[in-house]
Design an enzyme around this catalytic site. Structure first.
Site, PDB file in Angstrom:
ATOM      1  N   GLY A  13       0.620  -1.134   0.113  1.00  0.00           N
ATOM      2  CA  GLY A  13       0.006  -0.029  -0.029  1.00  0.00           C
ATOM      3  C   GLY A  13       0.739   1.062   0.192  1.00  0.00           C
ATOM      4  O   GLY A  13       1.941   1.265   0.740  1.00  0.00           O
ATOM      5  N   ARG A  74       0.500  -5.336  -6.678  1.00  0.00           N
ATOM      6  CA  ARG A  74       0.757  -6.730  -6.181  1.00  0.00           C
ATOM      7  C   ARG A  74       1.124  -7.577  -7.524  1.00  0.00           C
ATOM      8  O   ARG A  74       1.173  -7.261  -8.475  1.00  0.00           O
ATOM      9  CB  ARG A  74      -0.468  -7.071  -5.616  1.00  0.00           C
ATOM     10  CG  ARG A  74      -1.056  -6.523  -4.483  1.00  0.00           C
ATOM     11  CD  ARG A  74      -1.919  -6.992  -3.697  1.00  0.00           C
ATOM     12  NE  ARG A  74      -2.741  -6.072  -2.637  1.00  0.00           N
ATOM     13  CZ  ARG A  74      -2.210  -5.205  -1.708  1.00  0.00           C
ATOM     14  NH1 ARG A  74      -0.722  -5.122  -1.895  1.00  0.00           N
ATOM     15  NH2 ARG A  74      -2.765  -4.426  -1.007  1.00  0.00           N
ATOM     16  N   ASP A 105       5.653  -5.773   5.626  1.00  0.00           N
ATOM     17  CA  ASP A 105       6.253  -6.845   5.727  1.00  0.00           C
ATOM     18  C   ASP A 105       6.136  -7.994   4.499  1.00  0.00           C
ATOM     19  O   ASP A 105       7.095  -8.511   4.240  1.00  0.00           O
ATOM     20  CB  ASP A 105       5.563  -7.610   7.186  1.00  0.00           C
ATOM     21  CG  ASP A 105       4.009  -7.378   6.811  1.00  0.00           C
ATOM     22  OD1 ASP A 105       3.372  -7.846   7.627  1.00  0.00           O
ATOM     23  OD2 ASP A 105       3.622  -6.910   5.829  1.00  0.00           O
ATOM     24  N   SER A 107       6.531  -7.121   1.601  1.00  0.00           N
ATOM     25  CA  SER A 107       7.478  -6.425   0.386  1.00  0.00           C
ATOM     26  C   SER A 107       8.782  -7.204   0.968  1.00  0.00           C
ATOM     27  O   SER A 107       9.560  -7.574   0.239  1.00  0.00           O
ATOM     28  CB  SER A 107       7.480  -5.142   0.492  1.00  0.00           C
ATOM     29  OG  SER A 107       5.954  -4.583   0.090  1.00  0.00           O
ATOM     30  N   THR A 128       4.628   2.191   5.204  1.00  0.00           N
ATOM     31  CA  THR A 128       3.211   1.690   5.362  1.00  0.00           C
ATOM     32  C   THR A 128       2.472   2.576   6.081  1.00  0.00           C
ATOM     33  O   THR A 128       3.121   2.961   7.335  1.00  0.00           O
ATOM     34  CB  THR A 128       2.999   0.165   5.706  1.00  0.00           C
ATOM     35  OG1 THR A 128       1.621   0.035   6.245  1.00  0.00           O
ATOM     36  CG2 THR A 128       3.750  -0.209   6.870  1.00  0.00           C
ATOM     37  N   ASP A 130       0.285   1.821   8.299  1.00  0.00           N
ATOM     38  CA  ASP A 130      -0.264   1.002   9.413  1.00  0.00           C
ATOM     39  C   ASP A 130       0.636   0.956  10.707  1.00  0.00           C
ATOM     40  O   ASP A 130       0.158   0.551  11.731  1.00  0.00           O
ATOM     41  CB  ASP A 130      -0.328  -0.670   9.056  1.00  0.00           C
ATOM     42  CG  ASP A 130      -1.256  -0.864   7.861  1.00  0.00           C
ATOM     43  OD1 ASP A 130      -1.076  -1.686   7.199  1.00  0.00           O
ATOM     44  OD2 ASP A 130      -2.047   0.066   7.572  1.00  0.00           O
ATOM     45  N   ASP A 132       3.003  -0.956  11.544  1.00  0.00           N
ATOM     46  CA  ASP A 132       2.770  -2.293  12.266  1.00  0.00           C
ATOM     47  C   ASP A 132       4.102  -3.096  12.317  1.00  0.00           C
ATOM     48  O   ASP A 132       4.093  -4.184  12.459  1.00  0.00           O
ATOM     49  CB  ASP A 132       1.862  -3.139  11.560  1.00  0.00           C
ATOM     50  CG  ASP A 132       1.819  -3.281  10.126  1.00  0.00           C
ATOM     51  OD1 ASP A 132       1.343  -3.982   9.230  1.00  0.00           O
ATOM     52  OD2 ASP A 132       2.689  -2.633   9.584  1.00  0.00           O
ATOM     53  N   ARG A 174      -5.133  -2.388   8.807  1.00  0.00           N
ATOM     54  CA  ARG A 174      -5.000  -3.898   8.657  1.00  0.00           C
ATOM     55  C   ARG A 174      -5.401  -4.471   9.753  1.00  0.00           C
ATOM     56  O   ARG A 174      -6.449  -4.235  10.648  1.00  0.00           O
ATOM     57  CB  ARG A 174      -3.761  -4.220   7.851  1.00  0.00           C
ATOM     58  CG  ARG A 174      -3.934  -5.365   7.188  1.00  0.00           C
ATOM     59  CD  ARG A 174      -2.618  -5.592   6.046  1.00  0.00           C
ATOM     60  NE  ARG A 174      -1.299  -5.556   6.751  1.00  0.00           N
ATOM     61  CZ  ARG A 174      -0.279  -6.046   6.485  1.00  0.00           C
ATOM     62  NH1 ARG A 174      -0.142  -6.621   5.276  1.00  0.00           N
ATOM     63  NH2 ARG A 174       0.850  -5.766   6.770  1.00  0.00           N
ATOM     64  N   GLY A 188     -10.569  12.674  20.781  1.00  0.00           N
ATOM     65  CA  GLY A 188     -11.321  12.503  22.075  1.00  0.00           C
ATOM     66  C   GLY A 188     -12.528  11.634  21.765  1.00  0.00           C
ATOM     67  O   GLY A 188     -13.685  12.076  22.352  1.00  0.00           O
ATOM     68  N   LEU A 256      -8.812   7.397   1.572  1.00  0.00           N
ATOM     69  CA  LEU A 256      -8.352   8.759   1.868  1.00  0.00           C
ATOM     70  C   LEU A 256      -7.254   8.972   2.932  1.00  0.00           C
ATOM     71  O   LEU A 256      -6.277   9.780   3.009  1.00  0.00           O
ATOM     72  CB  LEU A 256      -9.478   9.725   2.042  1.00  0.00           C
ATOM     73  CG  LEU A 256     -10.240   9.788   3.401  1.00  0.00           C
ATOM     74  CD1 LEU A 256      -9.428  10.422   4.563  1.00  0.00           C
ATOM     75  CD2 LEU A 256     -11.477  10.208   3.204  1.00  0.00           C
TER      76      LEU A 256
HETATM   77  O1  F6P Z   1      -1.575  -1.687   4.509  1.00  0.00           O
HETATM   78  C1  F6P Z   1      -1.756  -0.436   4.010  1.00  0.00           C
HETATM   79  C2  F6P Z   1      -3.671  -0.507   4.079  1.00  0.00           C
HETATM   80  O2  F6P Z   1      -3.893   0.518   3.652  1.00  0.00           O
HETATM   81  C3  F6P Z   1      -4.172  -1.254   5.089  1.00  0.00           C
HETATM   82  O3  F6P Z   1      -4.335  -0.287   6.146  1.00  0.00           O
HETATM   83  C4  F6P Z   1      -5.445  -1.415   4.527  1.00  0.00           C
HETATM   84  O4  F6P Z   1      -6.127  -2.432   5.136  1.00  0.00           O
HETATM   85  C5  F6P Z   1      -4.894  -2.139   3.002  1.00  0.00           C
HETATM   86  O5  F6P Z   1      -3.678  -1.330   2.957  1.00  0.00           O
HETATM   87  C6  F6P Z   1      -5.804  -2.024   1.904  1.00  0.00           C
HETATM   88  O6  F6P Z   1      -5.362  -2.552   0.869  1.00  0.00           O
HETATM   89  P1  F6P Z   1      -5.654  -2.209  -0.536  1.00  0.00           P
HETATM   90  O7  F6P Z   1      -5.180  -0.709  -0.907  1.00  0.00           O
HETATM   91  O8  F6P Z   1      -5.059  -3.249  -1.561  1.00  0.00           O
HETATM   92  O9  F6P Z   1      -7.226  -1.975  -0.669  1.00  0.00           O
END
Ligand code: F6P
Length: 325
Positions: A13, A74, A105, A107, A128, A130, A132, A174, A188, A256
């Site tokens: 992503g 991908r 991860d 990638s 990313t 995320d 994560d 994710r 908040g 977005l």
């Molecule tokens: O990993 C980044 C991310 O935006 C996640 O937060 C989300 O679940 C996923 O990619 C969405 O994947 P795609 O862009 O393939 O719909």
């Protein structure tokens, strides 16, 4: 033998700040008299040999742009040994001696397999939204994504307050709750539902009843898309079955959160990690991810960055209840 040509690509992503990182990789390499090939569309571009030489002017005026000029995709073919063999032939034909992979991860896993099978060294850069990945306090794009969510939820709070409504807002991440936890505190939110904690609908309903008792006419619940209780729509339906005091609405922020101009933090982070990734690669290293820990650039094995779970900052949890009374 020092490398004379490297390749860089973005994968997974996209995330705001990736272009700052690409710019830093190109300029750091050129500063050290190393040529750079941009590889389009991640591992797909590697298999297809979709490469373009990048010079300093090619990365002018991209620092402030969201997305990635190298695009991302991908790749089913790279998952096959034939596809990886073809990628290796393209890489060798182009004279590319090392790779910098800006992504998550998945990638890094692809790059690690490529290195194991063909000996092409690589450095991973955590890109990313995320956040994560173990081995870095921040991933490129996370700060900007949080700012985007906060800006959107601030707007939702205006209309929620005007109509005495309860909003369930779903955010990305994710299976990580980093975006949800940080933005929930920043806006908040009355409650924040995270994949890392068990969601109990009855607890949530009691919390909303308490908010009502404290004369709160509107409420916001932030729902991480990977929450065990389901997404925002599902959670809202479950709550409605037990409690329908509020007029309820659901907003799914979606993609977005992936766009927009990168924040200062993401521009500096992308620049710092791109710079270090080139230095580490030229230093003969491979299978490591560069990251930022306690504001200093560090190196972590890719194995750790992929396999070890980065726990949420639990010191933030007490704020959720204390600050939403
Ligand atoms: O990993 C980044 C991310 O935006 C996640 O937060 C989300 O679940 C996923 O990619 C969405 O994947 P795609 O862009 O393939 O719909």
């Amino acid at each position: 033998m020092t490398m004379k040509k490297i390749g860089v690509f973005t994968s997974g992503g996209d995330a705001p700040g990736m272009n700052a990182c690409i710019r830093s990789v190109v300029r750091t390499a050129l500063f050290h008299e190393v040529e750079v090939m941009g590889i389009y569309e991640g591992f797909n571009g590697l298999v297809e040999g979709d490469f373009i030489p990048l010079n300093s002017r090619d990365v002018s005026n991209i620092l402030q742009r969201g997305g990635t000029i190298l695009r991302s995709a991908r790749s089913e073919s790279f998952r096959t040994s034939e596809g990886r063999q073809q990628a290796f032939e393209k890489v060798k034909a182009a004279g590319i001696e090392g790779l910098i992979v800006i992504g998550g991860d998945g990638s890094f896993t692809g790059a690690e397999i490529f290195h194991r099978e063909f000996g092409i060294p690589y450095i991973g850069v955590p890109g990313t939204i995320d956040n994560d990945l173990f081995g870095t306090d921040l991933t490129i794009g996370f700060d900007t994504a949080c700012n985007t969510v906060v800006e959107a939820v601030d707007k939702i709070k205006d209309t929620a307050a005007s109509h005495n409504r309860l909003f369930f807002v779903e955010v990305m991440g994710r299976d990580s709750g980093y975006i949800a936890l940080n933005t929930g505190i920043a806006v908040g939110a009355e409650e924040i539902l995270l994949p890392e904690t068990v969601t109990d609908i009855h607890d949530l309903v009691n919390k909303l009843k308490e908010s009502r008792k404290h004369k709160k006419n509107s409420s916001i619940v932030i729902v991480a898309e990977g929450d065990d209780g389901g997404g925002a729509l599902e959670i809202a339906q479950k709550v409605k079955q037990h409690y329908n005091e509020y007029d309820t609405r659901v907003t799914i922020l979606g993609h977005l959160q992936r766009g927009g101009k990168p924040s200062t933090i993401d521009r500096v982070l992308g620049s710092r990690l791109g710079h270090q990734a080139v230095l580490s690669l030229l230093d003969g290293k491979s299978d490591i991810m560069v990251g930022l820990q306690n504001w200093e650039v560090t190196e972590t094995s890719v194995q750790d960055s992929i396999q070890r779970k980065k726990p949420l900052r639990s010191s933030l949890f007490p704020l959720i209840d204390a600050l939403s009374i």
